[in-house]
Design an enzyme around this catalytic site. Structure first.
Site, PDB file in Angstrom:
ATOM      1  N   THR A   4       0.821  -1.231   0.000  1.00  0.00           N
ATOM      2  CA  THR A   4       0.000   0.000   0.000  1.00  0.00           C
ATOM      3  C   THR A   4       0.847   1.270   0.000  1.00  0.00           C
ATOM      4  O   THR A   4       0.315   2.356  -0.205  1.00  0.00           O
ATOM      5  CB  THR A   4      -0.892   0.049   1.253  1.00  0.00           C
ATOM      6  OG1 THR A   4      -0.052  -0.082   2.406  1.00  0.00           O
ATOM      7  CG2 THR A   4      -1.929  -1.049   1.234  1.00  0.00           C
ATOM      8  N   LYS A   5       2.139   1.163   0.233  1.00  0.00           N
ATOM      9  CA  LYS A   5       2.988   2.354   0.370  1.00  0.00           C
ATOM     10  C   LYS A   5       3.341   2.941  -1.007  1.00  0.00           C
ATOM     11  O   LYS A   5       2.867   2.461  -2.032  1.00  0.00           O
ATOM     12  CB  LYS A   5       4.233   2.000   1.196  1.00  0.00           C
ATOM     13  CG  LYS A   5       3.899   1.437   2.588  1.00  0.00           C
ATOM     14  CD  LYS A   5       3.359   2.481   3.544  1.00  0.00           C
ATOM     15  CE  LYS A   5       2.694   1.922   4.794  1.00  0.00           C
ATOM     16  NZ  LYS A   5       3.565   1.373   5.805  1.00  0.00           N
TER      17      LYS A   5
END
Ligand SMILES: *Cc1c(COP(=O)(O)O)cnc(C)c1O
Length: 374
Positions: free
Chosen positions: A179-180
């Site tokens: 998700t980063k």
């Protein structure tokens, strides 16, 4: 369910990983140093040490700062638990200082009030991708003879007063979770401009092994000889994942632009929606936006969360104040100790944000939010 964040994987990324899988080095090979070099270019020239996660990066960074029993680490509660637990696993005590309520970034005055003679490190979090107030935090750290750590899990590629994140604090940690801002599946890195901290980080990541002849206590044992002077762990990021990281770095500028475009569009679409407040953006930063947090007033956050989830929009809450976790409660930390953090947490909702989110996905998110607020 539309997720709040997700990776963007291209055919070039797949190709880069396949090439390593067909080669000789699955781990401890040339893709590791190559990735670390490319990462360093994004981190303002700071030396980068790749590790297996952002959590590992924090554990390594605190080790490299010499954090141990009797030391204190001052940090914000609006973060992931690893920002605090990485120091506690070395025996240190964590002191939570409150945030600025409009940015959710560590408040330098609150940090200053929390510093004691035992403070070893002040850890700021670049919440949502926006760099913290490093000029003021630098003064607080210097006055307290503490090191400044940046948990930059959200902010690789961001700049603070034109300076790339990675070279702003004494030590910086990154996360490459899917998700980063970029991903290696699991992965992270420690960045520092201090060669002593970098050397300690490299050793801790590699079981504590010392191989440099000039550093050996028993240099004449034989060519095979290596020594452990301080304990470490195996946090090595394999070549397979470093290759993915290097391929992803080539796309980081595009990710940054797309995230900025989506954030600008959210801000336009939500400007006149009653009951929704947006994060304040500092004038001296150029963020890679990891999250798009909004604040839902009138005690309606939970309802809006439930309704949006039911409508297939995977909104998220970032973050529960860290000291509310039972492990902290059991140590005597009490709810309410950081009122701005509590107020922020009570209203925060993260809307989906990732490079492959389309404009029409985004319209759907805004419609779902407006409907949920009715
Ligand atoms: C994601 C995250 C971490 C931990 O990173 P992992 O790679 O998931 O271990 C640490 N700090 C913050 C602020 C994060 O968001």
């Amino acid at each position: 369910m539309l997720p709040y964040g997700r990776q963007s994987i291209s055919e070039d990324d797949v190709e880069a990983v396949s090439r390593v899988l067909r080669g000789d080095w699955l781990t401890t090979g040339p893709a590791v140093s190559s990735f670390e070099k490319r990462l360093s270019e994004w981190a303002g020239g700071a030396e980068c040490v790749s590790v297996t996660s952002g959590t590992a990066a924090l554990h390594v960074a605190y080790a490299a700062c010499g954090v141990g029993p009797g030391d204190e680490v001052v940090t914000s509660p609006i973060t992931f638990v690893a920002t605090a637990s990485g120091a506690m696993l070395h025996g240190a005590r964590v002191v939570f200082a409150d945030v600025d309520e409009d940015t959710a970034l560590l408040d330098p005055d609150a940090a200053k009030a929390a510093v004691t003679t035992r403070t070893k490190v002040i850890t700021a979090i670049d919440y949502a991708g926006q760099p913290a107030d490093y000029d003021a935090l630098r003064d607080v750290a210097e006055a307290g003879s503490a090191l400044l750590l940046d948990d930059a899990a959200h902010s690789i590629g961001s700049t603070y007063q034109g300076e790339p994140i990675g070279s702003v604090a004494d030590v910086t940690t990154f996360s490459f979770f899917p998700t980063k801002n970029l991903t290696t599946a699991e992965g992270g890195a420690v960045a520092t401009t201090d060669p002593v901290i970098a050397k300690r980080a490299r050793r801790f990541r590699n079981i504590g092994l010392v191989r440099e002849r000039e550093d050996l206590r028993h240099p004449d044992e034989g060519g095979w000889h290596q020594e452990v002077h301080a304990l470490g762990l195996n946090y090595r990021l394999p070549d397979v994942l470093c290759a993915l990281g290097e391929a992803q770095l080539r796309r980081l500028a595009d990710f940054k632009a797309r995230r900025a475009r989506l954030v600008a569009r959210y801000r336009e679409l939500l400007a006149d929606v009653d009951g929704v407040r947006l994060l304040r953006v500092r004038p001296d930063v150029d963020p890679v936006w990891h999250l798009f947090p909004v604040r839902i007033g009138d005690g309606r956050r939970r309802t809006v969360y439930d309704r949006m989830r039911a409508a297939g929009v995977g909104v998220q809450v970032n973050f529960i104040p860290v000291y509310r976790h039972p492990v902290f409660e059991d140590l005597g930390y009490r709810r309410g100790m950081c009122p701005n953090a509590e107020a922020f947490y009570a209203e925060e909702l993260s809307l989906p944000l990732f490079p492959d989110l389309t404009d029409s996905d985004q319209d759907r998110v805004v419609d779902a939010l407006v409907t949920a607020l009715r």
